[in-house]
Design a protein around this motif. Structure first.
Motif, PDB file in Angstrom:
ATOM      1  N   PRO A 121       2.835  15.678 -52.776  1.00 50.61           N
ATOM      2  CA  PRO A 121       2.184  15.076 -53.469  1.00 50.61           C
ATOM      3  C   PRO A 121       1.326  14.113 -53.301  1.00 50.61           C
ATOM      4  O   PRO A 121      -0.289  14.257 -54.176  1.00 50.61           O
ATOM      5  N   ASP A 122       1.123  13.315 -52.279  1.00 58.75           N
ATOM      6  CA  ASP A 122      -0.059  12.421 -52.050  1.00 58.75           C
ATOM      7  C   ASP A 122      -0.900  13.155 -51.530  1.00 58.75           C
ATOM      8  O   ASP A 122      -2.173  13.547 -51.635  1.00 58.75           O
ATOM      9  N   ILE A 123      -1.270  14.692 -51.289  1.00 57.89           N
ATOM     10  CA  ILE A 123      -2.096  15.319 -50.054  1.00 57.89           C
ATOM     11  C   ILE A 123      -2.425  15.925 -51.358  1.00 57.89           C
ATOM     12  O   ILE A 123      -3.974  16.079 -51.988  1.00 57.89           O
ATOM     13  N   PHE A 124      -1.790  16.311 -52.707  1.00 59.40           N
ATOM     14  CA  PHE A 124      -2.211  17.162 -53.540  1.00 59.40           C
ATOM     15  C   PHE A 124      -2.795  16.693 -54.567  1.00 59.40           C
ATOM     16  O   PHE A 124      -3.717  16.388 -55.215  1.00 59.40           O
ATOM     17  N   ALA A 125      -2.370  15.318 -54.833  1.00 58.21           N
ATOM     18  CA  ALA A 125      -2.878  13.930 -55.469  1.00 58.21           C
ATOM     19  C   ALA A 125      -4.058  13.961 -54.950  1.00 58.21           C
ATOM     20  O   ALA A 125      -5.353  13.247 -56.193  1.00 58.21           O
ATOM     21  N   ALA A 126      -4.667  13.771 -53.749  1.00 61.63           N
ATOM     22  CA  ALA A 126      -6.043  12.779 -53.717  1.00 61.63           C
ATOM     23  C   ALA A 126      -7.307  13.532 -52.781  1.00 61.63           C
ATOM     24  O   ALA A 126      -8.135  13.518 -52.890  1.00 61.63           O
ATOM     25  N   ALA A 127      -6.532  14.906 -51.758  1.00 63.36           N
ATOM     26  CA  ALA A 127      -7.704  15.463 -51.647  1.00 63.36           C
ATOM     27  C   ALA A 127      -8.271  16.440 -52.692  1.00 63.36           C
ATOM     28  O   ALA A 127      -8.372  16.967 -53.459  1.00 63.36           O
ATOM     29  N   ASP A 128      -9.643  16.283 -51.555  1.00 67.93           N
ATOM     30  CA  ASP A 128     -10.658  17.395 -51.842  1.00 67.93           C
ATOM     31  C   ASP A 128     -10.628  19.521 -51.205  1.00 67.93           C
ATOM     32  O   ASP A 128     -10.740  19.669 -51.948  1.00 67.93           O
ATOM     33  N   ARG A 129      -9.935  18.786 -49.624  1.00 72.71           N
ATOM     34  CA  ARG A 129      -9.843  19.456 -48.997  1.00 72.71           C
ATOM     35  C   ARG A 129      -8.935  18.991 -48.268  1.00 72.71           C
ATOM     36  O   ARG A 129      -8.846  18.335 -48.042  1.00 72.71           O
ATOM     37  N   ILE A 130      -8.047  19.805 -47.696  1.00 71.19           N
ATOM     38  CA  ILE A 130      -7.207  20.051 -47.048  1.00 71.19           C
ATOM     39  C   ILE A 130      -7.369  21.276 -45.291  1.00 71.19           C
ATOM     40  O   ILE A 130      -7.485  21.862 -45.780  1.00 71.19           O
ATOM     41  N   PHE A 131      -7.584  19.902 -44.455  1.00 73.05           N
ATOM     42  CA  PHE A 131      -6.914  20.642 -43.380  1.00 73.05           C
ATOM     43  C   PHE A 131      -5.664  20.649 -42.085  1.00 73.05           C
ATOM     44  O   PHE A 131      -4.993  19.474 -42.046  1.00 73.05           O
ATOM     45  N   VAL A 132      -5.093  21.675 -42.082  1.00 72.87           N
ATOM     46  CA  VAL A 132      -3.962  21.296 -41.813  1.00 72.87           C
ATOM     47  C   VAL A 132      -3.856  22.112 -39.850  1.00 72.87           C
ATOM     48  O   VAL A 132      -4.237  22.183 -39.582  1.00 72.87           O
ATOM     49  N   LEU A 133      -2.985  20.931 -39.770  1.00 67.18           N
ATOM     50  CA  LEU A 133      -3.093  20.440 -38.380  1.00 67.18           C
ATOM     51  C   LEU A 133      -1.693  21.342 -37.939  1.00 67.18           C
ATOM     52  O   LEU A 133      -0.627  20.555 -38.635  1.00 67.18           O
ATOM     53  N   ALA A 134      -1.509  22.104 -36.716  1.00 65.29           N
ATOM     54  CA  ALA A 134      -0.136  22.670 -36.724  1.00 65.29           C
ATOM     55  C   ALA A 134      -0.514  22.158 -34.423  1.00 65.29           C
ATOM     56  O   ALA A 134      -1.044  23.130 -34.519  1.00 65.29           O
ATOM     57  N   ARG A 135       0.668  21.735 -34.164  1.00 62.82           N
ATOM     58  CA  ARG A 135       0.941  22.288 -32.808  1.00 62.82           C
ATOM     59  C   ARG A 135      -1.202  21.730 -32.324  1.00 62.82           C
ATOM     60  O   ARG A 135      -1.005  22.589 -31.102  1.00 62.82           O
ATOM     61  N   GLY A 136      -1.220  21.061 -32.411  1.00 58.33           N
ATOM     62  CA  GLY A 136      -3.062  20.785 -31.663  1.00 58.33           C
ATOM     63  C   GLY A 136      -4.230  21.170 -31.778  1.00 58.33           C
ATOM     64  O   GLY A 136      -5.352  20.933 -32.205  1.00 58.33           O
ATOM     65  N   VAL A 137      -4.335  22.731 -32.698  1.00 56.63           N
ATOM     66  CA  VAL A 137      -4.762  23.049 -33.443  1.00 56.63           C
ATOM     67  C   VAL A 137      -5.351  23.381 -34.849  1.00 56.63           C
ATOM     68  O   VAL A 137      -4.410  22.852 -35.719  1.00 56.63           O
ATOM     69  N   ILE A 138      -6.319  23.109 -35.794  1.00 55.10           N
ATOM     70  CA  ILE A 138      -6.515  23.366 -37.395  1.00 55.10           C
ATOM     71  C   ILE A 138      -6.756  24.784 -37.643  1.00 55.10           C
ATOM     72  O   ILE A 138      -6.383  26.432 -36.968  1.00 55.10           O
ATOM     73  N   GLY A 139      -5.227  24.595 -38.056  1.00 57.36           N
ATOM     74  CA  GLY A 139      -4.703  26.152 -38.971  1.00 57.36           C
ATOM     75  C   GLY A 139      -4.939  26.932 -40.942  1.00 57.36           C
ATOM     76  O   GLY A 139      -4.929  28.216 -40.142  1.00 57.36           O
ATOM     77  N   GLY A 140      -6.142  25.881 -40.639  1.00 63.16           N
ATOM     78  CA  GLY A 140      -6.964  26.828 -42.237  1.00 63.16           C
ATOM     79  C   GLY A 140      -7.237  25.277 -42.550  1.00 63.16           C
ATOM     80  O   GLY A 140      -7.156  23.922 -42.802  1.00 63.16           O
ATOM     81  N   GLU A 141      -8.159  25.301 -43.427  1.00 59.36           N
ATOM     82  CA  GLU A 141      -9.066  24.838 -44.365  1.00 59.36           C
ATOM     83  C   GLU A 141      -8.218  25.237 -46.195  1.00 59.36           C
ATOM     84  O   GLU A 141      -8.749  26.933 -46.224  1.00 59.36           O
ATOM     85  N   ARG A 142      -8.025  24.427 -47.160  1.00 59.24           N
ATOM     86  CA  ARG A 142      -7.817  24.630 -48.346  1.00 59.24           C
ATOM     87  C   ARG A 142      -8.107  23.592 -48.867  1.00 59.24           C
ATOM     88  O   ARG A 142      -8.530  22.108 -49.138  1.00 59.24           O
ATOM     89  N   ARG A 143      -8.619  24.569 -50.197  1.00 61.22           N
ATOM     90  CA  ARG A 143      -9.033  23.166 -51.534  1.00 61.22           C
ATOM     91  C   ARG A 143      -7.259  23.269 -52.265  1.00 61.22           C
ATOM     92  O   ARG A 143      -7.000  24.188 -53.229  1.00 61.22           O
ATOM     93  N   PRO A 144      -6.494  21.873 -52.756  1.00 58.83           N
ATOM     94  CA  PRO A 144      -5.630  21.973 -53.257  1.00 58.83           C
ATOM     95  C   PRO A 144      -6.076  23.206 -55.000  1.00 58.83           C
ATOM     96  O   PRO A 144      -4.254  23.919 -54.933  1.00 58.83           O
ATOM     97  N   SER A 145      -6.745  23.188 -55.607  1.00 60.75           N
ATOM     98  CA  SER A 145      -6.918  24.206 -56.907  1.00 60.75           C
ATOM     99  C   SER A 145      -7.028  25.703 -56.026  1.00 60.75           C
ATOM    100  O   SER A 145      -6.288  27.037 -56.889  1.00 60.75           O
ATOM    101  N   GLU A 146      -6.541  25.990 -54.715  1.00 61.86           N
ATOM    102  CA  GLU A 146      -6.802  27.437 -54.334  1.00 61.86           C
ATOM    103  C   GLU A 146      -5.753  27.565 -53.601  1.00 61.86           C
ATOM    104  O   GLU A 146      -5.357  28.840 -52.782  1.00 61.86           O
ATOM    105  N   THR A 147      -4.127  26.556 -53.457  1.00 60.76           N
ATOM    106  CA  THR A 147      -3.395  26.971 -52.781  1.00 60.76           C
ATOM    107  C   THR A 147      -2.074  26.716 -53.063  1.00 60.76           C
ATOM    108  O   THR A 147      -1.781  26.328 -53.927  1.00 60.76           O
ATOM    109  N   THR A 148      -0.764  25.935 -52.403  1.00 62.21           N
ATOM    110  CA  THR A 148       0.557  25.761 -53.300  1.00 62.21           C
ATOM    111  C   THR A 148       0.596  24.935 -51.785  1.00 62.21           C
ATOM    112  O   THR A 148       1.309  25.011 -50.574  1.00 62.21           O
TER     113      THR A 148
END
Ligand SMILES: Nc1ncnc2c1ncn2[C@@H]1O[C@H](COP(=O)(O)OP(=O)(O)OP(=O)(O)O)[C@@H](O)[C@H]1O
Ligand SMILES: [Mg+2]
Lengths: 248, 334
Positions: free
Chosen positions: A206-233
């Motif tokens: 909920p925080d992520i979607f409320a605040a973000a303009d862009r989301i970078f997702v880190l998994a095991r030390g690497v960025i697995g993806g960049e998303r805009r809240p409006s384009e993801t779930t």
């Protein structure tokens, strides 16, 4: 518009362990970038490199056109990057004014002796907090007697008062109740309106979607993806956090 | 808009913060009534009594002033007991070595040597705590032993008595009718109060006691700050030793040992907390006066002097209980 912060090919190794590698992202003025990721993904490691606590093993950090890759924490703060750690680094037994000025206190002279100008610092704190929508009935009260959200607001007030251009927040709502979480989200909005860039670390959807303009997702030390809240779930973000790196 | 919550226990809060003043008033009233009923005379309004209490409180205070700073920062300094003794012995030995021909010169040298001995103990304490991360309780217990041993060795295990008019005047003279030890304690209390309440140094000391990260973040060199605190603690305790040598024209290794408990008690009765971040010099002054009044009052009322240990012990327990209930009331939302 040019980004306020650019992170290029950042990597950190602790001995044989590679905590993060090849991290690339940027932050624009007035933008909130969320670094999302599960426990141990490397989020804190990334921001500690930016704030100067850890030396990067590889890569570059450029702030406002200036290379700050190997700068110590004081330098990083002085150029305008304020980091708010989970414990807020507040002195609970002091009032908001002293916390605002800790390390750069205002002084005055009484009979020729230099003394702390507590009243002036309190007045400034009241002023900055008012700008954040927080009323302070007793400016001399200790920070300890305030709620979690208000304490957070003092840490944020410190960033505003010292004119930070980028504020980094490590899980600011982790220890807060629901109403206080909303307060912090409102504070983030106010910072954005002032043109301050924000890096928010979170694994709370909920925080992520409320605040973000862009989301970078880190998994095991690497960025697995960049998303805009409006384009993801929610589902996609969770999947990325779990380490699914294939873009679909 | 949200308000910063004011919790509603303000009366209880005030009471808990001012309990040491109330307690002092209470024991003064007790001894006064006792004196009026038993002997038909006054306890409080007699110059001799006031002076005796003031001198006893000063001797305690000289050990507890610097200690207050250390405790506010979240540490403890047990070595002060023998820092006092070491400084007393160092001063006395210097006078003995140089003779008393050049009175004031010898006096000045002896004072400097005594202070220097104290500073060395403070530096070692600070170094142990700041750079080697030794818990202060253990580290200063170690230097307590070392200072004690060194003082006994250099003094040859005996009391070093001296004959010096200047030293005697220093311990027994008066300034405008106030005994020199009391003047020394008052001046140092004023200086420490200024330091703790009105300067950056004081604010960093409080902040350090509450949250080390807050001071580090502010760009303060915490290690240096800790060293300064332990040196100040050693210095005030050392001055206590100089005053002792002045009062008795003799330096003894155990000059401070009997008052260590009282010095520590004064700090905690005065509102400091073992967890750090709390305490004031004014509180410590009140604490020292309370203990001196109990000591003198019990002697005055003819009870066996051993009762003072029981009484001071009880006051310490009350102080700890008050500290804990204060945490409950003032804890607020965390
Ligand atoms: N100082 C260090 N020395 C060795 N390994 C470290 C160090 N700091 C972090 N690591 C390792 O690096 C990895 C990433 O840790 P990091 O603290 O950045 O994760 P995080 O995403 O912030 O997790 P959390 O959500 O739990 O705060 C972990 O495997 C951790 O054990
Ligand atoms: Mg983390």
């Amino acid at each position: 518009m040019k980004p306020i912060l650019q992170v290029q090919g950042l990597a950190k190794r602790f001995g044989a362990i590679t905590a993060v590698k090849d991290v690339n992202f940027d932050v624009y003025p007035g933008e909130c970038v969320v670094l999302a990721g599960d426990n141990g993904a490397g989020k804190s490691t990334v921001i500690k490199m930016i704030s100067g606590v850890h030396l990067p093993s590889e890569g570059k950090i450029i702030f406002d056109g200036q290379d700050i890759t190997n700068s110590p924490p004081e330098t990083v703060r002085n150029v305008g990057i304020e980091t708010i750690y989970q414990d807020l680094s507040l002195a609970d037994n002091l009032d908001p004014g002293l916390n605002l000025y800790l390390g750069r206190e205002k002084m005055k002279r009484v009979f020729g002796l230099p003394v702390l100008d507590r009243k002036a610092m309190q007045a400034d704190a009241v002023e900055v907090l008012k700008g954040l929508g927080i009323k302070v009935p007793d400016p001399g009260a200790r920070v300890r007697e305030m709620s979690g959200g208000q304490r957070q607001s003092i840490a944020i007030a410190r960033a505003i008062h010292w004119e930070a251009k980028l504020v980094i927040m490590d899980e600011p709502t982790a220890a807060l109740g629901v109403p206080e979480q909303r307060e912090v989200m409102a504070l983030i909005d106010r910072l954005k309106q002032r043109g301050v860039g924000i890096i928010l670390i979170s694994h709370n959807l909920p925080d992520i979607f409320a605040a973000a303009d862009r989301i970078f997702v880190l998994a095991r030390g690497v960025i697995g993806g960049e998303r805009r809240p409006s384009e993801t779930t929610d589902e996609e973000i969770v999947r990325l956090m779990m380490g699914a790196t294939i873009d679909t | 808009m949200s308000d910063i919550n004011n919790n509603g226990f303000s009366f209880v809060k005030t009471l808990l913060n001012a309990w040491s003043w109330l307690f002092l008033a209470l024991i003064l009233a007790f001894f006064e009534i006792y004196a009026q009923v038993e002997t038909g005379s006054t306890f409080i309004f007699r110059a001799y009594n006031i002076q005796s209490v003031a001198v006893a409180a000063s001797q305690i205070l000289l050990l507890s002033l610097g200690l207050t700073l250390v405790v506010v920062a979240g540490h403890i300094d047990l070595s002060i007991a023998f820092t006092t003794g070491l400084a007393a012995v160092a001063m006395a030995l210097t006078v003995r070595l140089l003779g008393d021909a050049n009175g004031w010169v010898v006096f000045a040298v002896a004072i400097s040597v005594g202070m220097l001995a104290a500073v060395v103990v403070g530096l070692v304490n600070g170094w142990l705590v700041a750079y080697l991360d030794v818990p202060s309780f253990i580290g200063t217990l170690g230097t307590y032993g070392i200072a004690r041993g060194v003082a006994l060795i250099v003094a040859g295990g005996a009391t070093v008595s001296i004959r010096s008019e200047e030293v005697r005047a220093f311990g027994n003279g008066d300034i405008l009718g106030i005994p020199v030890p009391v003047v020394m304690a008052l001046v140092l209390a004023g200086a420490c109060h200024y330091l703790l309440t009105y300067t950056k140094f004081g604010i960093y000391t409080y902040a350090l006691g509450a949250n080390r990260a807050s001071v580090e973040r502010a760009g303060v060199d915490v290690k240096r700050h800790l060293i300064k605190l332990f040196v100040l603690s050693a210095l005030t305790a050392g001055i206590g030793g100089l005053v002792y040598t002045g009062r008795f024209s003799a330096g003894a290794a155990n000059a401070g040992e009997p008052i260590l408990l009282y010095a520590v008690a004064a700090v905690f009765i005065g509102g400091a907390s073992l967890t750090g971040g709390q305490g004031t010099i004014i509180g410590t002054v009140i604490g020292a006066i309370i203990i001196a009044v109990i000591q003198f009052g019990l002697v005055f009322s003819g009870l066996p002097p051993y009762w003072q240990f029981v009484a001071v012990g009880l006051v310490i327990v009350v102080a700890v209980l008050v500290d804990q209930s204060r945490d409950k009331f003032l804890g607020g939302a965390k």
